[in-house]
Design a protein around this motif. Structure first.
Motif, short mmCIF file in Angstrom:
data_model
loop_
_atom_site.label_atom_id
_atom_site.label_comp_id
_atom_site.label_asym_id
_atom_site.label_seq_id
_atom_site.Cartn_x
_atom_site.Cartn_y
_atom_site.Cartn_z
N VAL A 116 0.82 -1.23 0.00
CA VAL A 116 0.00 0.00 0.00
C VAL A 116 0.85 1.27 0.00
O VAL A 116 0.34 2.36 0.26
N ASN A 117 2.16 1.09 -0.28
CA ASN A 117 3.07 2.23 -0.36
C ASN A 117 3.09 3.05 0.93
O ASN A 117 3.01 4.27 0.92
N ALA A 118 3.17 2.34 2.04
CA ALA A 118 3.24 2.99 3.36
C ALA A 118 4.68 2.89 3.87
O ALA A 118 5.34 1.87 3.66
N PRO A 119 5.16 3.90 4.55
CA PRO A 119 6.50 3.80 5.13
C PRO A 119 6.50 2.78 6.27
O PRO A 119 5.51 2.64 6.99
N ARG A 120 7.57 2.02 6.39
CA ARG A 120 7.67 1.05 7.49
C ARG A 120 7.80 1.79 8.83
O ARG A 120 7.29 1.34 9.84
N HIS A 121 8.49 2.91 8.80
CA HIS A 121 8.63 3.77 9.98
C HIS A 121 8.39 5.20 9.52
O HIS A 121 8.85 5.60 8.46
N CYS A 122 7.68 5.97 10.32
CA CYS A 122 7.43 7.37 10.00
C CYS A 122 8.57 8.21 10.57
O CYS A 122 9.03 7.95 11.67
N ARG A 123 8.99 9.21 9.82
CA ARG A 123 10.11 10.04 10.29
C ARG A 123 9.67 10.93 11.45
O ARG A 123 8.48 11.24 11.60
N ALA A 124 10.63 11.34 12.24
CA ALA A 124 10.36 12.24 13.36
C ALA A 124 9.93 13.60 12.81
O ALA A 124 10.41 14.04 11.78
N PHE A 125 9.03 14.25 13.50
CA PHE A 125 8.55 15.55 13.05
C PHE A 125 8.97 16.67 13.98
O PHE A 125 8.69 17.83 13.73
#
Length: 180
Positions: free
Chosen positions: A103-112
């Protein structure tokens, strides 16, 4: 048009989720907006008793990323929801990685956001970001590096002030005052 309020974000996220090709039962998913989170862009919470799922999105992350990038966070949390609904558990392992890729999702989301504090080993290269004053931050003398066994020092990233003991933490906290 990008969502401008928290309510608009939740409505847009719920609508967007319906377009993602993943087998998630939407009637079992509730959506919330977090004001407290400082590190994670989203969270998927599972109640084993009721099998209810809540996807909690972080307003600050959305504001930092913008809608286009934030849709990746929504897809990421939907993969967690899918795992919970299919298997009763979720993580970031192989199964998650495979579905995230689908589903083209990141495995980990970057820090914001930038971490306010950093734990550093006094001997090796190990370090860890901290956003709040955890037990290790408040009393680093009671903790040891998992990699080499040496003691930690804590650094307040903005000021550069460091400490190795609870007393040092208290002094830093007092001296930094509103800058903490």
């Amino acid at each position: 048009m990008e969502p401008a309020t928290r309510d608009e974000l939740l409505l847009a996220a719920e609508r967007y989720a319906e377009t993602v090709p993943i087998e998630v039962e939407p009637s079992n998913v509730d959506w919330e907006c977090s004001e407290r989170a400082v590190r994670r862009a989203g969270a998927c919470i599972y109640d084993r008793r009721t099998e209810a799922i809540t996807i909690r999105l972080t307003w600050s992350a959305y504001r930092a990323f913008g809608w286009e990038e934030f849709t990746g966070t929504i897809r990421h949390e939907l993969v967690h929801a899918w795992e919970f609904q299919q298997f009763g558990e979720s993580g970031h392992g192989t199964r998650f990685a495979e579905k995230a890729k689908e589903v083209n999702a990141p495995r980990h989301c970057r820090a914001f956001s930038e971490a306010r504090l950093r734990l550093r080993c006094s001997s090796c290269d190990w370090d860890a970001r901290r956003y709040r004053a955890s037990k290790a931050v408040k009393n680093p003398a009671k903790r040891r590096c998992g990699a080499c066994g040496s003691r930690y020092r804590v650094e307040h990233t903005e000021s550069g002030r460091c400490w190795r003991t609870h007393a040092g933490y208290l002094v830093a906290r007092r001296k930094l005052g509103d800058e903490w």
